[in-house]
Design a protein around this motif. Structure first.
Motif, short mmCIF file in Angstrom:
data_model
loop_
_atom_site.label_atom_id
_atom_site.label_comp_id
_atom_site.label_asym_id
_atom_site.label_seq_id
_atom_site.Cartn_x
_atom_site.Cartn_y
_atom_site.Cartn_z
N VAL A 12 -58.15 17.53 -66.56
CA VAL A 12 -57.92 18.22 -67.83
C VAL A 12 -58.95 17.78 -68.86
CG1 VAL A 12 -56.32 18.45 -69.78
CG2 VAL A 12 -55.47 18.62 -67.44
N ARG A 13 -59.25 16.49 -68.91
CA ARG A 13 -60.23 15.99 -69.87
C ARG A 13 -61.62 16.55 -69.59
NH1 ARG A 13 -58.16 9.68 -70.11
NH2 ARG A 13 -56.51 10.00 -71.66
N LEU A 73 -61.72 20.10 -70.74
CA LEU A 73 -61.82 20.17 -72.21
C LEU A 73 -63.23 19.83 -72.68
CD1 LEU A 73 -58.42 18.57 -73.26
CD2 LEU A 73 -59.12 20.94 -73.63
N LEU A 90 -60.88 20.73 -80.58
CA LEU A 90 -59.94 19.93 -79.78
C LEU A 90 -58.50 20.18 -80.23
CD1 LEU A 90 -60.15 17.94 -77.44
CD2 LEU A 90 -60.10 16.08 -79.10
N GLN A 133 -57.50 23.82 -79.10
CA GLN A 133 -57.31 24.00 -77.67
C GLN A 133 -56.12 23.22 -77.12
OE1 GLN A 133 -61.02 23.40 -75.54
NE2 GLN A 133 -62.18 24.51 -77.09
N THR A 134 -55.85 22.04 -77.69
CA THR A 134 -54.77 21.20 -77.16
C THR A 134 -53.45 21.37 -77.92
OG1 THR A 134 -55.44 19.31 -78.52
CG2 THR A 134 -56.40 19.49 -76.32
N ARG A 135 -53.53 21.66 -79.24
CA ARG A 135 -52.32 21.81 -80.05
C ARG A 135 -51.97 23.26 -80.32
NH1 ARG A 135 -49.95 16.90 -79.55
NH2 ARG A 135 -51.45 15.22 -79.99
N GLY A 182 -52.53 27.77 -76.61
CA GLY A 182 -53.53 26.75 -76.38
C GLY A 182 -54.03 26.79 -74.94
N LEU A 208 -53.97 23.95 -72.82
CA LEU A 208 -53.40 22.93 -71.94
C LEU A 208 -52.54 23.49 -70.80
CD1 LEU A 208 -52.49 19.85 -74.17
CD2 LEU A 208 -54.43 20.20 -72.64
N ASN A 224 -53.81 22.50 -67.20
CA ASN A 224 -52.92 21.62 -66.45
C ASN A 224 -52.55 22.24 -65.11
OD1 ASN A 224 -51.18 19.14 -66.48
ND2 ASN A 224 -49.57 20.66 -66.26
#
Length: 304
Positions: free
Chosen positions: A24-25, A28, A51, A54-56, A118, A120, A124
């Motif tokens: 995942v990292r 990103l 960031l 995309q993540t929140r 987002g 994630l 994921n």
């Protein structure tokens, strides 16, 4: 001599949870380059703005002491006629504030996508599948080192068998020095399908990565025919690559427009060069084809 502290995280094992997190990292890291902004204030670095988006899935733009900041917060308040939240609650220790802002009056909320999901969930999903496939690939390769399953009737024999298997996994030539081990164990032959299975797992790995990149708007071929494909087949699904990334761009442009209106800024956003070229590559190819009299230009023939 290399600094040993640079390699503290290296290990001979593949931990599934860490593998998923690492995937995942890395994804990103790549999606950080999807968009480029101009005229962002110094207090809103693009890296952290993207960031958070995309993540929140959303980010709030607020003004503190005449400076704009991109912060994470909670959506709430009485919904509007379309059941969209009207307030944004922020608690930020570094800015020494805990406040609830009225959206589009005191702050602007920018969404990553129209459904506020987002990246994630998407990243994921593919990270889990890729991690499972990598572990399967590793086990298949290890199983090529021995040809049988081992069963043991007692603890001592089991311990000897476990050491023997551990040595095989670690790539060591293992020796068993007790007759009791040979007298006690039973073996069950394994089917010899290692090479063909590794090829299948490699194809799955390529397919999963290509599927993710396609969902993110980058054309990545996952041809499973094991033979040459023509240019028409290679670009057959190009139109399906762009709806999601265009939705992300539209949400950012709409958010930037609201920021400019509320805070009197001049921020702009667009695709980065890589995604912009991916989006317009098909259009360029079509123009070249029309300029060549409707015939597809054969670059290989030029090389010859």
């Amino acid at each position: 001599m290399a600094n040993k502290y640079l390699f503290d995280n290296l290990t001979s094992e593949l931990d599934k949870s860490k593998l998923i997190t690492d995937y995942v990292r890395y994804f990103l890291d790549k999606t950080q380059s999807m968009f480029k902004y101009t005229n962002l204030p110094d207090t809103i670095p693009q890296k952290y703005l993207e960031l958070l988006l995309q993540t929140r899935s959303n980010v709030g733009i607020i003004k503190v002491d005449d400076n704009l900041y991109a912060v994470n917060g909670g959506l709430g308040g009485e919904p509007n006629v379309y059941y969209i939240p009207t307030q944004y609650t922020v608690a930020n220790p570094a800015l020494k504030l805990s406040n609830t802002y009225t959206i589009d009056k005191d702050c602007v909320v920018v969404y990553n996508d129209s459904t506020n999901q987002g990246l994630l969930p998407l990243l994921n999903k593919y990270a889990i599948l890729l991690a499972e496939n990598i572990i399967s690939m590793r086990m298949t390769i290890i199983n090529e080192r021995h040809t049988a399953l081992i069963s043991a009737p007692d603890d001592n024999t089991k311990a000897s068998a476990e050491k023997y298997i551990a040595d095989i996994i670690n790539g060591k030539m293992s020796i068993v020095g007790e007759n009791a081990f040979f007298d006690g164990v039973r073996v069950q032959p394994l089917s010899n399908v290692g090479i063909s299975k590794v090829q299948d797992l490699i194809e799955i790995q390529q397919y999963l990565k290509a599927s993710l990149y396609n969902e993110l708007g980058l054309s990545a071929n996952y041809n499973m025919k094991r033979e040459a494909i023509n240019s028409t087949e290679a670009t057959l699904d190009n139109d399906s690559l762009y709806p999601f990334v265009l939705n992300m761009l539209d949400e950012r442009k709409a958010g930037v427009e609201r920021i400019n209106k509320l805070f009197n800024t001049n921020i702009a956003v667009d695709f980065s060069d890589l995604w912009h070229n991916a989006k317009h590559g098909g259009e360029v190819e079509q123009v070249e084809k029309e300029e060549n009299g409707g015939e597809e230009h054969d670059k290989d023939s030029d090389a010859q």
